[in-house]
Design an enzyme around this catalytic site. Structure first.
Site, PDB file in Angstrom:
ATOM      1  N   GLY A   1      -5.069   2.658  -3.731  1.00 40.77           N
ATOM      2  CA  GLY A   1      -6.359   3.180  -4.165  1.00 40.77           C
ATOM      3  C   GLY A   1      -6.191   4.288  -5.185  1.00 40.77           C
ATOM      4  O   GLY A   1      -7.155   4.689  -5.841  1.00 40.77           O
TER       5      GLY A   1
ATOM      6  N   ASP B   1       0.864  -1.177   0.000  1.00 38.67           N
ATOM      7  CA  ASP B   1       0.000   0.000   0.000  1.00 38.67           C
ATOM      8  C   ASP B   1       0.905   1.233   0.000  1.00 38.67           C
ATOM      9  O   ASP B   1       2.077   1.161   0.398  1.00 38.67           O
ATOM     10  CB  ASP B   1      -0.896  -0.036   1.243  1.00 38.67           C
ATOM     11  CG  ASP B   1      -1.640   1.260   1.460  1.00 38.67           C
ATOM     12  OD1 ASP B   1      -2.358   1.684   0.539  1.00 38.67           O
ATOM     13  OD2 ASP B   1      -1.493   1.855   2.543  1.00 38.67           O
ATOM     14  N   MET B   2       0.360   2.366  -0.399  1.00 36.96           N
ATOM     15  CA  MET B   2       1.179   3.573  -0.491  1.00 36.96           C
ATOM     16  C   MET B   2       0.985   4.503   0.707  1.00 36.96           C
ATOM     17  O   MET B   2       1.835   4.592   1.596  1.00 36.96           O
ATOM     18  CB  MET B   2       0.849   4.313  -1.795  1.00 36.96           C
ATOM     19  CG  MET B   2       1.229   3.543  -3.041  1.00 36.96           C
ATOM     20  SD  MET B   2       2.997   3.214  -3.170  1.00 36.96           S
ATOM     21  CE  MET B   2       3.602   4.870  -3.454  1.00 36.96           C
TER      22      MET B   2
END
Length: 269
Positions: free
Chosen positions: A43, A8-9
């Site tokens: 996302g 994830d970022m």
């Protein structure tokens, strides 16, 4: 040996300044030298990931990225699509009507129009600034029912968003995958999509079993990815729900938590 690390970022790979530290960057480059695929799973739209893909030297043949919470899985070079699962204008009309009933702001992503909203609000500007993309204001009622929409987001101040979430009809959870990615973003995606679904599609494409995959995240939209991976890792700053289902809890995103994972499970393995 692990063959994929999916990251994830925001709140995970990036610190609070939205930066990948040099220590973490160098460790990921070393992991790739050992044959481990580093996959950004966010996302964000692809455009919001390109600078980080370039920074990590991931725009090469046979490198991959998961964007829009796994709704789109593609090669980073040439952008060949591995898996794509989206929504339609009909879904957008449903969510838009619901947003008006709840008194909450909304925006969405279209593959042809980009970031679209009926009204520019604070958190649409946040989305645009984070990803360095433009905002397009349009009347959602004019969008055709069969138009392709990637994902829809309810966006607002945390207290307003939480109040709206408490009032959501059960129907929305039956029809869609609804995940909270930040205190001010609620994401609505195809029921058959998610980071876990996207990661599985990539694993199947590469013929890599889940036991050879590490997934690291901090928020609700990372849950299915962490559950799918052989080693699911929660950041120290993760929500309690993420920590509960994780196999390992690492340091916070401000403490090079990803570096800890790479060193412990890949470089020192």
């Amino acid at each position: 040996m692990y063959k994929i690390i999916a990251l994830d970022m925001d709140g995970t790979l990036l610190n609070d300044e939205k930066v990948i530290t040099d220590k973490t960057k160098n460790a990921l480059i070393e992991a790739r030298k050992k044959g481990v695929k580093v996959v950004l799973a966010s996302g964000r739209p692809v455009d919001g990931l390109k600078r980080y893909l370039n920074e990590l030297e991931l725009v090469e043949d046979n490198e991959f990225v998961l964007s829009y919470n796994g709704c789109l899985v593609q090669k980073t070079k040439g952008e060949e699509i591995i898996c794509e699962v989206g929504l339609t204008g009909k879904d957008l009309h449903y969510a838009y009507e619901l947003s008006r009933q709840l008194g909450i702001n909304i925006h969405a992503f279209s593959p042809t129009r980009g970031l679209i909203t009926p009204k520019v609000s604070k958190y649409t500007e946040v989305e645009a600034n984070i990803n360095d993309i433009d905002i397009r204001v349009c009347d959602f009622n004019t969008i055709e029912e069969d138009e392709h929409i990637v994902k829809i987001m309810f966006i607002d101040e945390p207290e307003i968003l939480d109040k709206a979430i408490a009032s959501l009809p059960s129907e929305i959870y039956e029809r869609y995958n609804v995940v909270k990615s930040t205190p001010y973003f609620l994401e609505i995606i195809n029921k058959e999509s998610g980071k876990g679904v996207g990661l599985k599609a990539l694993a199947d494409y590469l013929d890599i079993p889940s036991k050879e995959i590490i997934a690291v995240g901090d928020a609700g939209n990372d849950l299915d990815m962490i559950e799918f991976a052989g080693l699911g890792v929660a950041m120290g700053n993760a929500t309690e729900k993420v920590k509960e289902i994780a196999d390992y809890i690492t340091g916070k995103n401000t403490e090079d938590g990803v570096l800890e994972v790479v060193e412990k499970f890949i470089l020192n393995d």
